[in-house]
Design a protein around this motif. Structure first.
Motif, PDB file in Angstrom:
ATOM      1  N   ASN A 102     -56.515  -9.991  18.973  1.00 63.52           N
ATOM      2  CA  ASN A 102     -56.574 -10.116  20.429  1.00 63.52           C
ATOM      3  C   ASN A 102     -55.736  -9.054  21.153  1.00 63.52           C
ATOM      4  OD1 ASN A 102     -57.667 -11.628  22.655  1.00 63.52           O
ATOM      5  ND2 ASN A 102     -55.605 -12.436  23.016  1.00 63.52           N
ATOM      6  N   SER A 103     -56.166  -7.804  21.017  1.00 59.09           N
ATOM      7  CA  SER A 103     -55.441  -6.680  21.608  1.00 59.09           C
ATOM      8  C   SER A 103     -56.389  -5.502  21.749  1.00 59.09           C
ATOM      9  CB  SER A 103     -54.255  -6.292  20.723  1.00 59.09           C
ATOM     10  OG  SER A 103     -53.960  -4.919  20.785  1.00 59.09           O
ATOM     11  N   ARG A 104     -56.289  -4.795  22.853  1.00 59.71           N
ATOM     12  CA  ARG A 104     -57.108  -3.603  23.073  1.00 59.71           C
ATOM     13  C   ARG A 104     -56.883  -2.566  21.964  1.00 59.71           C
ATOM     14  NH1 ARG A 104     -59.021  -1.471  28.037  1.00 59.71           N
ATOM     15  NH2 ARG A 104     -59.572   0.742  27.917  1.00 59.71           N
ATOM     16  N   HIS A 105     -55.623  -2.351  21.604  1.00 58.56           N
ATOM     17  CA  HIS A 105     -55.316  -1.350  20.582  1.00 58.56           C
ATOM     18  C   HIS A 105     -55.754  -1.803  19.192  1.00 58.56           C
ATOM     19  CE1 HIS A 105     -52.548   0.218  23.762  1.00 58.56           C
ATOM     20  NE2 HIS A 105     -52.991   1.363  23.271  1.00 58.56           N
ATOM     21  N   ILE A 106     -55.657  -3.091  18.927  1.00 59.38           N
ATOM     22  CA  ILE A 106     -56.135  -3.602  17.636  1.00 59.38           C
ATOM     23  C   ILE A 106     -57.636  -3.362  17.515  1.00 59.38           C
ATOM     24  CG2 ILE A 106     -56.549  -5.685  16.261  1.00 59.38           C
ATOM     25  CD1 ILE A 106     -53.664  -4.932  16.151  1.00 59.38           C
ATOM     26  N   MET A 107     -58.386  -3.703  18.556  1.00 52.56           N
ATOM     27  CA  MET A 107     -59.843  -3.512  18.539  1.00 52.56           C
ATOM     28  C   MET A 107     -60.202  -2.036  18.394  1.00 52.56           C
ATOM     29  SD  MET A 107     -61.316  -6.276  21.324  1.00 52.56           S
ATOM     30  CE  MET A 107     -60.225  -5.804  22.682  1.00 52.56           C
ATOM     31  N   ALA A 108     -59.502  -1.199  19.140  1.00 50.54           N
ATOM     32  CA  ALA A 108     -59.790   0.232  19.077  1.00 50.54           C
ATOM     33  C   ALA A 108     -59.500   0.796  17.686  1.00 50.54           C
ATOM     34  CB  ALA A 108     -58.961   0.966  20.126  1.00 50.54           C
ATOM     35  N   GLY A 109     -58.361   0.398  17.108  1.00 52.73           N
ATOM     36  CA  GLY A 109     -58.034   0.870  15.765  1.00 52.73           C
ATOM     37  C   GLY A 109     -59.060   0.430  14.745  1.00 52.73           C
ATOM     38  N   ALA A 110     -59.461  -0.848  14.819  1.00 50.30           N
ATOM     39  CA  ALA A 110     -60.463  -1.352  13.879  1.00 50.30           C
ATOM     40  C   ALA A 110     -61.803  -0.654  14.054  1.00 50.30           C
ATOM     41  CB  ALA A 110     -60.624  -2.858  14.077  1.00 50.30           C
ATOM     42  N   GLY A 111     -62.120  -0.271  15.291  1.00 49.93           N
ATOM     43  CA  GLY A 111     -63.387   0.395  15.551  1.00 49.93           C
ATOM     44  C   GLY A 111     -63.533   1.743  14.888  1.00 49.93           C
TER      45      GLY A 111
END
Length: 330
Positions: free
Chosen positions: A149-158
């Motif tokens: 649940n984090s913008r940076h977590i999602m971006a990194g995973a992407g």
């Protein structure tokens, strides 16, 4: 939070390039034949700490103000995010505390300690892990690093999808496991930006279909009981708010697989792709092998998200009569 963008994922890729492994895309004729379509698998089980989770954890933590992260990091996980956070703390030279279920797989817990992480355990069902994390963060002035649940977590995973599609632009359907939803959200964001016509299919364990049920209801729902599945990393009771905001718009559909489907996929990956995959990491492949993916043409891309499983557990899970019979015919 402002809308997650392709630029967020591209910026994450630049930040992560010096510290992450560029994992291979695996293929095999036997897999193409079993799926009836060409298939390539992004092997994130070969990422540092054994899963894609390192991408998001490092990107989030390294994006924090230096003074904030210097006091230490904390997060909760069934294992993969925990190891990722421990390595992140080691690389950034800050202490990392991870809150892990008491019944988490031993290799994941041992991996955290080996990387210098502090382990705090809790009991599923009787303790509130998020409240525990919040209390510890307040007491120690620690920065919380969410698992999804984090913008940076999602971006990194992407960046997983960004790498895979750079190598295989012919992919027309991308199949991704869905737990907290960060991997799916980041991957769908960059994939739909690069190729608007690509299909993004999420996969959940049958006993933990919180995202599927939420999509059917048109809003986030919570499962009445904690999911019981061998895919412990995907056993979420409700989608994360930020990932749900992305996935509810960008996922074309979500399908579910049984524990038996998952162990069959683990055995298949070991025999034909020569890799060890944990149950959560095998879910997307399981859906492809079961013929559950709506697909009309082109190549199917599959994310193998992790490989955190000890040898005795792996042997027990794949030592099923159906798997033994299949081996006899290979």
């Amino acid at each position: 939070m402002t809308e997650l963008t392709a630029r967020d994922v591209q910026d994450a890729a630049a930040n992560l390039e010096p510290v992450t492994a560029r994992t291979p895309a695996l293929s095999a004729l036997s897999l193409d034949q079993a799926a009836s379509w060409p298939v390539v698998c992004k092997a994130e089980n070969l990422q540092r700490t054994g899963s894609f989770k390192f991408r998001g954890a490092y990107h989030h933590a390294s994006s924090l103000p230096a003074q904030e992260r210097a006091r230490g990091l904390i997060g909760a996980s069934s294992g993969n995010h925990a190891q990722a956070l421990a390595l992140t703390g080691r690389l950034l030279e800050v202490p990392a505390t991870v809150v892990i279920p008491a019944d988490a797989p031993a290799p994941k817990v041992e991996g955290v300690r080996a990387l210098g992480g502090r382990v705090v355990t809790y009991h599923r069902g009787s303790e509130d892990r998020d409240a525990l994390v919040a209390d510890l963060a307040t007491q120690g002035g620690l920065a919380i690093v969410p698992s999804a649940n984090s913008r940076h977590i999602m971006a990194g995973a992407g960046t997983v999808a960004l790498e895979l599609l750079a190598e295989h632009p012919e992919i027309e359907t991308l199949v991704i496991p869905v737990g907290g939803g960060g991997l799916a959200a980041g991957s769908a964001t960059i994939a739909k930006h690069l190729y608007p016509g690509i299909k993004i299919i999420g996969v959940e364990p049958e006993e933990g279909a919180d995202t599927l049920l939420s999509m059917r209801c048109g809003q986030r729902i919570a499962l009445p009981e904690a999911p019981v599945t061998i895919a412990d990393g995907l056993g979420h009771s409700s989608p994360s708010p930020l990932t749900w905001a992305v996935n509810s718009k960008l996922l074309d559909t979500v399908v579910t697989v049984t524990d038996q489907d998952i162990t069959t996929a683990m055995a298949f990956a070991f025999r034909h792709l020569k890799v060890v995959v944990e149950p959560s990491g095998a879910c997307a492949l399981a859906a492809v092998l079961r013929g559950l993916i709506p697909h009309e043409s082109g190549t199917i891309g599959v994310v193998i998200s992790g490989g955190g499983v000890d040898l005795p557990t792996f042997q027990r899970l794949i030592d099923h009569p159906a798997h033994r019979k299949a081996r006899a015919h290979v």
